[in-house]
Scaffold this motif. Structure first.
Motif, PDB file in Angstrom:
ATOM      1  N   GLN A  49       0.826  -1.207   0.000  1.00 40.55           N
ATOM      2  CA  GLN A  49       0.000   0.000   0.000  1.00 40.55           C
ATOM      3  C   GLN A  49       0.854   1.247   0.000  1.00 40.55           C
ATOM      4  OE1 GLN A  49      -3.031  -0.050  -0.865  1.00 40.55           O
ATOM      5  NE2 GLN A  49      -4.349  -0.005   0.938  1.00 40.55           N
ATOM      6  N   VAL A  50       0.420   2.231  -0.758  1.00 38.22           N
ATOM      7  CA  VAL A  50       1.091   3.528  -0.804  1.00 38.22           C
ATOM      8  C   VAL A  50       0.055   4.597  -0.494  1.00 38.22           C
ATOM      9  CG1 VAL A  50       2.305   5.187  -2.243  1.00 38.22           C
ATOM     10  CG2 VAL A  50       2.752   2.751  -2.520  1.00 38.22           C
ATOM     11  N   GLN A  51       0.408   5.490   0.404  1.00 37.36           N
ATOM     12  CA  GLN A  51      -0.441   6.637   0.674  1.00 37.36           C
ATOM     13  C   GLN A  51       0.217   7.863   0.053  1.00 37.36           C
ATOM     14  OE1 GLN A  51       0.544   4.577   3.559  1.00 37.36           O
ATOM     15  NE2 GLN A  51      -1.176   3.335   2.850  1.00 37.36           N
ATOM     16  N   LEU A  52      -0.566   8.629  -0.683  1.00 37.76           N
ATOM     17  CA  LEU A  52      -0.063   9.805  -1.390  1.00 37.76           C
ATOM     18  C   LEU A  52      -0.814  11.043  -0.915  1.00 37.76           C
ATOM     19  CD1 LEU A  52      -0.044   8.266  -4.995  1.00 37.76           C
ATOM     20  CD2 LEU A  52       1.903   8.500  -3.448  1.00 37.76           C
ATOM     21  N   VAL A  53      -0.062  12.098  -0.635  1.00 36.23           N
ATOM     22  CA  VAL A  53      -0.661  13.346  -0.181  1.00 36.23           C
ATOM     23  C   VAL A  53      -0.096  14.488  -1.016  1.00 36.23           C
ATOM     24  CG1 VAL A  53      -0.991  14.927   1.737  1.00 36.23           C
ATOM     25  CG2 VAL A  53      -0.953  12.451   2.151  1.00 36.23           C
ATOM     26  N   GLU A  54      -0.979  15.188  -1.723  1.00 36.59           N
ATOM     27  CA  GLU A  54      -0.578  16.326  -2.530  1.00 36.59           C
ATOM     28  C   GLU A  54      -0.644  17.613  -1.716  1.00 36.59           C
ATOM     29  OE1 GLU A  54      -3.172  13.597  -5.209  1.00 36.59           O
ATOM     30  OE2 GLU A  54      -3.213  14.400  -3.173  1.00 36.59           O
ATOM     31  N   SER A  55       0.169  18.567  -2.117  1.00 29.50           N
ATOM     32  CA  SER A  55       0.137  19.902  -1.507  1.00 29.50           C
ATOM     33  C   SER A  55       0.668  20.902  -2.509  1.00 29.50           C
ATOM     34  CB  SER A  55       0.961  19.932  -0.217  1.00 29.50           C
ATOM     35  OG  SER A  55       2.324  19.648  -0.498  1.00 29.50           O
ATOM     36  N   CYS A 101      -1.952  13.208  -7.706  1.00 35.98           N
ATOM     37  CA  CYS A 101      -0.736  12.436  -7.829  1.00 35.98           C
ATOM     38  C   CYS A 101      -1.127  10.959  -7.839  1.00 35.98           C
ATOM     39  CB  CYS A 101       0.147  12.755  -6.629  1.00 35.98           C
ATOM     40  SG  CYS A 101       1.570  11.742  -6.384  1.00 35.98           S
ATOM     41  N   ALA A 102      -0.436  10.143  -8.649  1.00 33.05           N
ATOM     42  CA  ALA A 102      -0.787   8.732  -8.751  1.00 33.05           C
ATOM     43  C   ALA A 102       0.462   7.886  -8.965  1.00 33.05           C
ATOM     44  CB  ALA A 102      -1.767   8.515  -9.894  1.00 33.05           C
ATOM     45  N   ALA A 103       0.391   6.616  -8.541  1.00 37.74           N
ATOM     46  CA  ALA A 103       1.524   5.688  -8.641  1.00 37.74           C
ATOM     47  C   ALA A 103       1.134   4.490  -9.502  1.00 37.74           C
ATOM     48  CB  ALA A 103       1.945   5.229  -7.250  1.00 37.74           C
ATOM     49  N   ASP A 104       2.015   4.156 -10.441  1.00 35.20           N
ATOM     50  CA  ASP A 104       1.813   3.029 -11.364  1.00 35.20           C
ATOM     51  C   ASP A 104       2.921   2.015 -11.124  1.00 35.20           C
ATOM     52  OD1 ASP A 104       1.711   2.766 -15.025  1.00 35.20           O
ATOM     53  OD2 ASP A 104       1.544   1.256 -13.448  1.00 35.20           O
ATOM     54  N   GLY A 105       2.545   0.778 -10.830  1.00 35.17           N
ATOM     55  CA  GLY A 105       3.527  -0.254 -10.513  1.00 35.17           C
ATOM     56  C   GLY A 105       4.418  -0.662 -11.675  1.00 35.17           C
TER      57      GLY A 105
END
Length: 125
Positions: free
Chosen positions: A1-7, A96-100
Motif C-alpha cells: 500500500q502507498v499513501q499519497l498526499v498532494e500539496s 498524484c498517482a503511482a503506477d507499478g
C-alpha cells in the motif's frame, strides 16, 4: 500500500507559477512510475505528466509541454510538478498517482494503482 498526499495548490493569476508536491508513505516510490492527473469541473480526469522510477524518462500532455516540469526525489519519497506560465484552463483538481509498471510511462488513469485526494489549482484571468 502507498499513501499519497498532494500539496502546493492555490489561487494564482494567469502567467504565474505554482509547485505541487506529492509525499508518499507506506512504500518506497522507487517501485513506481509517478504521474500527475487533473480534473476540471464537468470534465473527465486527464493525464498531465509522468516520470519513471529513475527519473530518466518523462512524458507530458501536449497542453502543458514547455510549461510544466515533473521531477522526483526518491530519497525524500516525493514527486513534484513545477507549473509555469499558468493559464485559466489549467484550473483543476490535481492528483498524484503511482503506477507499478515502474519502467514504463502510461497515460491512462486506470493503469495507476494508488491515488492521492488531490490539491486544487485555480488560475484567474
Amino acid at each position: 500500500q502507498v499513501q499519497l498526499v498532494e500539496s502546493g495548490g492555490g489561487l494564482v493569476q494567469a502567467g504565474g507559477s505554482l509547485r505541487l508536491s506529492c509525499a508518499a508513505s507506506g512504500r518506497t516510490l522507487t517501485r513506481y512510475t509517478m504521474g500527475w492527473f487533473r480534473q476540471a469541473p464537468g470534465k473527465e480526469r486527464e493525464f498531465v505528466a509522468a516520470i519513471v522510477w529513475s527519473g530518466a524518462s518523462t512524458s507530458y500532455a501536449d497542453s502543458v509541454k514547455g510549461r510544466f516540469t515533473i521531477s522526483r526525489d526518491n530519497a525524500k519519497n516525493s514527486v513534484y510538478l513545477q507549473m509555469n506560465s499558468l493559464k485559466p484552463e489549467d484550473t483543476a483538481l490535481y492528483y498524484c498517482a503511482a503506477d507499478g509498471a515502474r519502467w514504463e510511462i502510461r497515460t491512462g488513469e486506470y493503469e495507476y494503482d494508488y491515488w492521492g485526494s488531490g490539491t486544487q489549482v485555480t488560475v484567474s484571468s
